[in-house]
Motif scaffolding. Structure first.
Motif: not given
Length: 131
Positions: A34-37, A83-84, A90-91, A97-98
């Motif tokens: 969830s969230g804007v990013w 943003p990803f 952040g999530g 993985t990122t």
């Protein structure tokens, strides 16, 4: 019939569709999506996929602008990685993985850029597509 043009179009479409991996749907279990990013990532990812779809359509239709669409989509895809990265780390997504997702997509953008911006390679691609 499978030609280099057909294979190139399939590769372009598959590369573009890989930006779906960056959407919240593909996040690991337990990651807060969830969230804007995540919302920004979703919109930019879908626009990137759409751009690559349009570029592939232009390639198969032999329209000269397909290269610009592919390069613009690749650039937008590169922007999408920022943003990803923020959303995923952040999530709660693992850095490994990122980083892997970012690495794969930077590699694809580099491949598109090299094929369409290095003059001898661009001439070869153009000959295969328009010839």
């Amino acid at each position: 019939m499978f030609t280099l043009r057909t294979l190139g179009g399939i590769a372009l479409l598959m590369a573009g569709s890989s930006w779906l991996w960056l959407t919240p749907t593909f996040a690991s279990k337990g990651v807060n999506t969830s969230g804007v990013w995540w919302a920004i990532t979703m919109v930019l990812s879908l626009l990137t996929v759409l751009g690559f779809l349009v570029a592939t359509w232009g390639l198969f239709a032999r329209w000269s602008w397909w290269e610009y669409a592919a390069l613009a989509s690749a650039a937008l895809g590169l922007v999408t990685l920022v943003p990803f990265w923020v959303a995923a780390t952040g999530g709660g997504e693992t850095v490994g993985t990122t980083a892997w997702n970012v690495f794969v997509h930077v590699l694809m953008v580099a491949g598109v850029a090299v094929l369409l911006l290095v003059p001898p390679l661009e001439r070869w691609v153009n000959q295969q597509v328009m010839g």
